[in-house]
Design an enzyme around this catalytic site. Structure first.
Site, PDB file in Angstrom:
ATOM      1  N   GLY A 468       0.791  -1.221   0.000  1.00  9.11           N
ATOM      2  CA  GLY A 468       0.000   0.000   0.000  1.00  9.11           C
ATOM      3  C   GLY A 468       0.822   1.269   0.000  1.00  9.11           C
ATOM      4  N   ASP A 591       8.827  -7.818  10.630  1.00 11.49           N
ATOM      5  CA  ASP A 591       9.344  -6.972   9.547  1.00 11.49           C
ATOM      6  C   ASP A 591      10.006  -5.722  10.123  1.00 11.49           C
ATOM      7  OD1 ASP A 591       9.932  -6.297   6.951  1.00 11.49           O
ATOM      8  OD2 ASP A 591       7.980  -5.417   6.516  1.00 11.49           O
TER       9      ASP A 591
END
Length: 765
Positions: A468, A591
């Site tokens: 995104g 992450d």
């Protein structure tokens, strides 16, 4: 054309674009002067030249562009004065000139602009007095004049009752005199600014009393009057501003007498700083009613008496500093149960008795109790004398414990239930006043987000990723911007990424984690599915942009010293400790990398992007990630075992944390082109230890520090850099079992921070 690495001058031929309405050349490398011929663009409504290297003066000819509404010249090298002609622009609504080298006075004509709503002149060299007309505008809602050389007194607010002013920042100037208050029949009190939400007067030379009329600012969420020469008692009326939630800072003044008991009314307050004053008396027990406090600083006063038992209600407290007072009695044993504690300073008081053994007291780097000669401990970890106990005393103690423990549990359960009820009611009250809470109550439509981001325009983009785009958004009638993460649902794994992020962020709350304000799940005008998250906006971007400023076209001024880097590392470790050890079940980020470490206005780090995060249950994944192909994480930061199919674990996050530490001290990404032929970031660092550490340090870390002995600076930085390198190496070991636990890594980075602080304070001039 923002962010396109453009360089050179802006051509005078821009005058030929006579019908131009919108000009955005921000975030490039343009230099030279703004051409005078720009006045020929008579239809120009917006000019945005933010973050370039433009020089010279602001062209007075801009005053001829009668259609101009928005002028953004922030973060350049513009000099000279602000042209008074700009105040005559009939449609001007926003003026942003921060971080330049502007001099001279603020033109009085700016205050006469009929539609002017935003003025930001922060971080320049403006001097002289603030024009009174500016503070009595009937249109201005945002004024930031901080970090200049403005002098004189703060002008009276003679039109305050009709002012729409919401944000006023005069930080770091040379302002003197008193804070405006009603004088006779002249209504000039700042307390008449009923729409005001943020007020910053810190680091000036203001004197006099704090006006009791400030309670008229009934929508105030943050108030900072620190580092002035204010004296007298804190007015009890100040504590009737129930909306104060983001912070109250009155530190570094000359305030006297006691802390009013009315302070307990601030039930929404998160941060309270009254340190470095001359306050006396006891700490009011009502302070325990401020149950949302996460930061409390009362150090360096003349407070006496015991630590209130009501502090047991401060279940979310993260840091507390009561040092350098005259407090007596015992350290409350319930401090052990306050699990959110990260920092506790009780040093240099007159406390006595045994130090509690559990909770925060098991972490010697988080607790400071020196200077209390009557304290003792059962363990040498806290560096106070050991308690002496006879067999008879121990036997008697066992009987007491046998009776007291069950009773204490019953009391804790009762108090816990009562606290849940109180918190629920007070959180509901906070939601009616706090902007974030208001937004959380709102159902956002696609149209709302479309308008907030100027149609999802390119100049609103502040970040992007696999799943995104992130936009900076400004909702109508709201003061603070937000970040809007729009998911690319056509991307494989994006829908489950959205659900994962919602699930991960739904029930976690920590000062070092990004906060989700709301979400939007609907359809766009074409009928396609649309999903977005509305998040806190972090004004200082991400850590990657600070570690690699050239890659992100940031100026040389945007560099991080070693102390700042260590503090950010502590913030990251605190967030991981919370995720791994305080959440039930534990949560693994998966992450962790510099671009996912966001920095707020105070450079506090917040972990973001929980789209790959995974809950653990009994040491295993609670759900798998079959919807996402490939290893979990980003190349260079991903733990090596993930690439071989191993399950998600907290050790994977520790590996990423270690890589970030090594990147912080070297300025090298783990994917740098120099790492090949068997050499990686870890071996690059390891080969330099300890004698060649200076050869691998990021150059700005050992740059000249004005007023400091350069040799001592280098020695201090090298010493702490070696410790950081060693921690980074052990955290990024190939085998998960060889990496430290999260608690150990967190404790070690705190110890490094404390040592750096001590060494840096010793560096001579």
């Amino acid at each position: 054309m923002p962010g396109n690495q453009l360089n050179g001058h802006i051509s005078p031929d821009i005058a030929q674009l006579s019908r131009l309405r919108y000009l955005n050349l921000s975030m490039n490398s343009l230099d030279g002067e703004i051409p005078q011929t720009i006045s020929s663009c008579s239809h120009l409504e917006t000019i945005d030249l933010y973050s370039n290297s433009l020089q010279g003066n602001i062209p007075p000819s801009l005053g001829q562009c009668s259609a101009l509404q928005t002028i953004i010249l922030s973060s350049n090298n513009l000099q000279g004065s602000i042209p008074p002609e700009l105040g005559l622009l009939p449609n001007l609504s926003a003026l942003f000139f921060p971080s330049n080298k502007l001099t001279g006075n603020i033109p009085e004509l700016l205050g006469s602009s009929k539609y002017l709503r935003w003025v930001n002149l922060q971080n320049n060299s403006l001097s002289g007095r603030i024009p009174p007309i500016l503070f009595n505008s009937t249109s201005l809602s945002y004024i930031d004049l901080s970090q200049n050389w403005l002098s004189g007194s703060i002008p009276p607010f003679t039109q305050a009752s009709s002012s729409p002013l919401q944000y006023l920042k005069l930080t770091e100037n040379n302002l003197s005199g008193v804070i405006p208050h009603s004088l006779g029949e002249i209504p000039q009190s700042i307390g008449k600014l009923e729409q005001l939400t943020n007020l910053y007067f810190e680091e000036n030379d203001l004197t006099g009393l704090i006006p009791s009329s400030l309670h008229g600012c009934k929508h105030l969420t943050k108030l900072n009057l620190s580092s002035n020469n204010l004296y007298g008692r804190i007015p009890p009326e100040l504590f009737s501003i129930y909306t104060l939630s983001e912070g109250l800072d009155l530190s570094y003044n000359q305030l006297t007498e006691d802390i009013p008991a009315e302070i307990g009314r601030l039930i929404n307050l998160n941060s309270l700083r009254l340190s470095n004053n001359k306050l006396s008396g006891e700490i009011p027990s009502t302070l325990g009613e401020c149950v949302l406090l996460d930061s409390l600083h009362l150090e360096k006063n003349f407070l006496q008496g015991s630590i209130p038992n009501s502090f047991i209600n401060l279940r979310g407290i993260a840091e507390m500093d009561l040092s350098h007072n005259n407090l007596s009695g015992r350290i409350p044993e319930f401090f052990e149960s306050l699990s959110s504690f990260q920092f506790l300073n009780l040093s240099f008081n007159d406390l006595e008795g045994p130090v509690p053994e559990g909770g925060v007291f098991t972490n010697s780097s988080a607790v400071f109790i020196q200077g209390n000669r009557k304290l003792c401990a059962t363990s040498p970890i806290l560096q106070v004398p050991l308690c002496s106990t006879s067999p008879h005393k121990r036997k008697r103690t066992s009987y007491i414990v046998a009776i007291a423990v069950p009773l204490a549990i019953m009391v804790d359960v009762t108090l816990g239930c009562a606290l849940v009820i109180v918190l629920k009611k007070r959180n509901q009250a906070k939601q009616l006043t706090d902007q974030s809470a208001r937004l959380m109550l709102k159902n956002f439509s696609y149209t709302d987000l479309f308008k907030a981001t100027d149609g999802f325009s390119a100049d609103s983009v502040v970040g992007s990723g696999t799943f995104g785009m992130v936009y900076k958004g400004q909702f109508e009638f709201e003061l603070c911007p937000v970040a809007i993460k729009v998911f690319r649902l056509q991307q494989l794994g994006a829908p489950s990424n959205f659900l994962s992020e919602c699930e991960a962020l739904r029930n976690i709350r920590h000062r070092n984690l990004i906060r989700v304000i709301s979400l939007c799940s609907t359809f766009d005008p074409t009928g396609s599915e649309f999903k977005a998250l509305i998040l806190e906006y972090m004004s200082n971007g991400n850590l990657e942009g600070w570690l690699h400023p050239k890659m992100f076209r940031q100026t040389a001024e945007k560099s991080l010293g070693l102390g700042s880097r260590i503090t950010i590392a502590v913030d990251i470790a605190a967030a991981l400790d919370y995720l791994h050890n305080r959440c039930t079940p534990p949560l693994v980020h998966c992450d962790l990398k510099p671009s996912n470490v966001l920095l707020d206005a105070e450079m506090v780090a917040h972990l973001s992007d929980f789209g790959l995060a995974k809950f653990l249950s009994n040491g295993s994944e609670l759900f798998n990630s079959s919807s996402i192909a490939g290893p979990r994480g980003s190349i260079g930061y991903i733990a090596p075992e993930y690439g071989m199919g191993s399950k998600v674990s907290v050790e994977g996050d520790i590996y990423s944390f270690g890589i970030i530490l090594l990147e912080m001290i070297t300025g090298k990404r783990p994917t740098d082109e120099m790492f090949k032929d068997g050499i990686n970031l870890q071996s690059f660092v390891e080969l330099s230890l300890p004698n060649k550490i200076n050869e691998i340090l990021e150059p700005s870390l050992t740059a000249y520090h004005e007023g400091k002995d350069i040799d001592q600076v280098v020695d201090t930085i090298q010493s702490c850099a070696i410790q950081l390198a060693n921690l980074g190496l052990v955290c990024s070991e190939m085998s998960p079992k060889d990496r430290p636990t999260t608690e150990d890594a967190y404790a070690e980075i705190i110890a490094i921070k404390e040592e750096f602080s001590v060494l840096w304070n010793r560096v001579g001039s």
